[in-house]
Design a protein around this motif. Structure first.
Motif, short mmCIF file in Angstrom:
data_model
loop_
_atom_site.label_atom_id
_atom_site.label_comp_id
_atom_site.label_asym_id
_atom_site.label_seq_id
_atom_site.Cartn_x
_atom_site.Cartn_y
_atom_site.Cartn_z
N ARG A 1 0.84 -1.21 0.00
CA ARG A 1 0.00 0.00 0.00
C ARG A 1 0.87 1.25 0.00
NH1 ARG A 1 -5.42 -0.21 1.05
NH2 ARG A 1 -6.32 -2.23 1.65
N GLY A 2 2.00 1.17 0.67
CA GLY A 2 2.89 2.32 0.73
C GLY A 2 3.48 2.72 -0.61
N LEU A 3 3.48 1.81 -1.57
CA LEU A 3 3.99 2.16 -2.91
C LEU A 3 3.09 3.15 -3.62
CD1 LEU A 3 4.96 -1.41 -4.22
CD2 LEU A 3 6.44 0.28 -3.13
N TYR A 4 1.82 3.24 -3.18
CA TYR A 4 0.83 4.03 -3.92
C TYR A 4 0.24 5.15 -3.04
CZ TYR A 4 1.24 0.03 -6.99
OH TYR A 4 1.74 -0.96 -7.81
N THR A 5 1.03 5.66 -2.12
CA THR A 5 0.54 6.75 -1.27
C THR A 5 0.59 8.08 -2.00
OG1 THR A 5 2.76 6.97 -0.32
CG2 THR A 5 1.17 5.63 0.90
N GLU A 41 8.14 11.85 -7.21
CA GLU A 41 9.31 11.27 -6.54
C GLU A 41 9.05 9.80 -6.18
OE1 GLU A 41 13.02 10.78 -5.09
OE2 GLU A 41 12.21 12.45 -6.27
N GLN A 42 7.83 9.48 -5.75
CA GLN A 42 7.49 8.10 -5.43
C GLN A 42 7.62 7.20 -6.65
OE1 GLN A 42 7.60 7.60 -2.03
NE2 GLN A 42 5.65 6.47 -2.13
N ALA A 53 -5.21 4.76 -8.35
CA ALA A 53 -4.44 4.62 -9.59
C ALA A 53 -3.71 5.92 -9.88
CB ALA A 53 -5.35 4.26 -10.77
N PHE A 54 -2.64 5.82 -10.64
CA PHE A 54 -1.94 6.98 -11.19
C PHE A 54 -2.12 6.97 -12.70
CE2 PHE A 54 0.27 6.32 -7.16
CZ PHE A 54 0.29 7.60 -6.64
#
Length: 749
Positions: free
Chosen positions: A127-131, A179-180, A145-146
């Motif tokens: 979940r932290g990958l998509y904060t 940045e993520q 989603a991005f």
């Protein structure tokens, strides 16, 4: 129109078998054929009325295209032999036959969420990958989603639903989001593992695997292989491992960049990244996959060849090509597996699905699981000529595996001209005898029935360009005469294609295959293009056709006859009449019952599409208050009520004429006549939307000027009338509108 062509068209006409739209799409639904449930079961009941106390018959599916098809047949008490070369297709079939329950999937996901990676639980890590930060309250939340632009190095937007303030929707990407995304752009370890699971470094297919991997962003690859590594490390029982594999398969599909914006439901056929696409949250994809895979259908036995399922019914899965299955059957002997029929969905070339299947099989089960199927990585283009050659080879093998005169049902989902040419042409090339053909255009599906018996052929029937072209013209004209209104390209093309079949255009002895003249084995590579060019030559002004709303592509617009005076009344009018009669005779009927009745009454290429059925029901009927799935005629639509309405309209017209100093003559039409005896207006009061009888009259019955013609309809018919005029440009051209009505053009030579 010659009678021979009409007889041939009627000889292969069969009622379309309507099915039920699935309640929910299954796994990988965007890649698989959209199969309406119940078609195969209905066909088998009609073709094989079984006596009691007899073992289940054997049905062959040589392509294994749809897992739902085989499971449906097995649940009807039949034994199904399925050849599936694609390891992903095999897995889908096994999970569809023995579906997991919601509780099973939820338990497996809970085990995965609680597992550790470097001292951290998997769920919060992924979940932290998509904060992202909420644009309203600035709190850190999880994005759904991005959104990316092809070739960009960072997303341009994100989609989320904030649990704190309720803000939701699409918002521009922030510096934090950019940045993520870049944190994983330089991560080559997971990419190397993704390639290694499919092809070793010295494998010539390695470069093709690398090309296929470009549809996955680095963050998606990292997330997937964090999960796949955990799958390898968990010590799970076989059933729980299969459930987790199923959920990861859905995640593999959700993780790629083949999710276009703004149409995420678009079916990808090529492995090409859209101009704008979604990067989905992989953990959310896992959670959502529970609803996709969970199913409460009762399980059916599944065995792996050569182990056979019980006599009560089940699925025998052959892991390999259909060609290899035929060899295995021959080695066992004809009595080992008496195949009574073939029921299949014809495969459609899909480079995206086949290439991704090779990747996913390697990722989930290792390089050995991909096996010979890995060859799909090398091919980038699949045309209809390639498809013709593949189908004809498969059909050739069927004749040796089946009993003489065995029946075969083949469904062509999302049918189009090239696909039907390849399928029907390959069947004739392989010596199958076409016994039935029906097609529905919305959604496009063709149902083809062949028998395993060579059609009778004489030397005089040998095809040539002199017989093929007139036969195609005759069949297309015969169809339009039967329809009584312009038709879309697919239907007219298919009718012309039946003319080519009538002239044995695709027979190996055909003069279009010069190899046959020299005693060599004919090659069908050019058959599709030759057939297409012949049909396009037939559907021209010189061939007797007009074209409405023409575009650059021949598939745009509607086709009609240069001379259609002798055509039947418009089929939309006949469908409307049939629906009303059925509603009167069958109160509390379902849409499925209405659909089946219409498909029986209008078979073959006359099959009504669902749009006209739904529009007629909207105009005449209402659903039952006790059961919304059942339809009844509205009280004001009964014949007695409408007769009273028509009498009231006639009385009002006579009253109006008298007040204006005119007189009314006759009843239908009611003519408004001036004191000088001049007909000023003709009124046609009708209770239906059947316009063809009025608009297609070439001249008034009196043979003299009838004044301005007016059609008077109930208000409830207005939408149906407008719908008919939109789909029938020939009728619309006979009406007076402020804007210019559509005019036909000469079909191109």
């Amino acid at each position: 129109m010659d009678l021979i062509g009409a007889k041939v068209l009627n000889a292969i006409t069969a009622p379309f078998l309507p099915g039920r739209i699935p309640v929910k799409p299954g796994p990988l639904a965007r890649f698989l054929p959209s199969y309406p449930e119940g078609i195969a079961a209905t066909w088998l009941r009609l073709r094989f009325p079984e006596p009691q106390n007899q073992s289940a018959p054997w049905i062959l599916d040589p392509f294994g295209t749809s897992p739902q098809l085989a499971a449906e047949i097995a649940r009807q008490g039949k034994r199904v032999l399925v050849a599936a070369n694609n390891p992903i297709a095999r897995f889908l079939l096994e999970m569809t036959a023995v579906p997991p329950s919601p509780a099973e999937l939820q338990a497996v996901l809970a085990d995965l969420a609680a597992s550790q990676r470097a001292g951290e639980r998997i769920e919060p890590h992924l979940r932290g990958l998509y904060t992202t930060h909420c644009a309203e309250c600035s709190k850190l939340i999880t994005a759904q989603a991005f959104l990316w632009e092809r070739g960009a190095t960072a997303p341009y937007a994100r989609q989320y639903h904030c649990p704190h303030c309720g803000d939701r929707g699409e918002r521009p990407a922030t510096a934090y989001d950019i940045e993520q995304a870049r944190l994983h752009s330089a991560n080559s370890l997971q990419k190397a593992r993704a390639l290694e699971r499919v092809a070793s470094p010295d494998d010539p297919d390695r470069v093709h695997a690398e090309e296929a991997l470009t549809v996955y962003l680095p963050r998606a690859v990292y997330a997937l292989f964090t999960l796949i590594n955990k799958l390898d490390g968990l010590n799970l029982p076989p059933r729980r491992r299969a459930c987790l594999t199923a959920m990861l398969l859905s995640a593999c599909d959700q993780a790629n960049s083949l999710w276009p914006i703004p149409n995420p439901r678009e079916r990808p056929l090529q492995l090409t990244t859209p101009h704008h696409y979604r990067e989905n949250n992989i953990w959310l994809a896992l959670e959502q996959s529970i609803g996709t895979w969970a199913n409460l259908d009762h399980p059916v036995p599944v065995t792996i060849w050569p182990v056979l399922p019980p006599e009560e019914g089940g699925i025998c899965l052959f892991e390999g090509r259909f060609k290899d299955l035929l060899n295995a059957i021959h080695r066992q002997g004809p009595e080992y597996l008496p195949l009574q029929a073939v029921v299949t969905i014809l495969p459609r070339p899909n480079q995206a699905y086949w290439t991704l299947s090779a990747l996913w099989a390697g990722w989930l089960w290792g390089r050995e699981a991909v096996g010979p199927f890995k060859s799909v990585l090398r091919r980038r283009r699949y045309d209809w000529s390639w498809h013709f050659a593949g189908l004809s080879a498969a059909f050739n093998g069927l004749s040796s595996a089946l009993h003489p005169n065995s029946k075969m049902l083949a469904l062509a989902c999302e049918a189009e001209a090239g696909m039907l040419t390849a399928a029907l042409g390959a069947g004739q090339f392989a010596g199958l005898s076409l016994k039935g053909l029906a097609i529905r255009t919305e959604p496009a599906m063709a149902q083809i029935e062949w028998h395993n018996s060579s059609p009778e052929r004489s030397e005089q029937e040998k095809v040539s360009s002199q017989t093929a072209l007139p036969s195609a013209i005759n069949q297309a004209q015969e169809l339009l005469h039967a329809l009584g209104q312009p038709a879309d390209y697919l239907v007219v093309y298919t009718a012309a294609l039946t003319g080519l079949l009538q002239s044995h255009f695709f027979s190996p002895q055909s003069s279009q295959f010069p190899e046959a003249e020299q005693g060599l084995e004919p090659t069908p590579a050019q058959a599709v293009s030759l057939a297409t060019s012949t049909i396009r030559q037939a559907l021209t002004f010189r061939g007797g056709f007009l074209r409405f709303n023409a575009g650059e592509s021949p598939e745009v617009g509607q086709w009609w006859l240069r001379s259609g005076q002798d055509a039947e009344p418009p089929i939309d009018d006949r469908i409307e009449i049939s629906i009303v009669r059925f509603l009167i005779s069958n109160p509390d009927c379902t849409l499925e019952e209405i659909d089946r009745h219409l498909c029986m009454e209008f078979p073959g290429l006359l099959t009504p599409d669902r749009q006209i059925i739904e529009m007629c029901l909207e105009s005449y009927a209402q659903t039952s208050s006790q059961d919304p799935s059942r339809w009844n005629l509205r009280p004001q639509e009964t014949p007695s009520q409408r007769r009273a309405d028509l009498e009231r309209v006639q009385q009002q017209l006579r009253l109006l004429a008298g007040r204006l100093g005119f007189t009314c003559e006759s009843e239908f039409p009611m003519r408004l006549v001036s004191p000088r005896g001049q007909i000023l207006h003709s009124f046609y009061p009708i209770a239906t939307a059947v316009l063809g009888d009025i608009l297609l009259r070439r001249k008034p019955s009196t043979g003299q000027f009838s004044g301005q013609r007016w059609i008077i309809i109930p208000g409830g018919r207005s939408n149906l009338v407008l719908f008919k005029l939109r789909r029938n440009p020939h009728l619309r051209s006979l009406c007076s509108f402020e804007n210019d009505p559509p005019r036909p053009v000469e079909a191109p030579e």
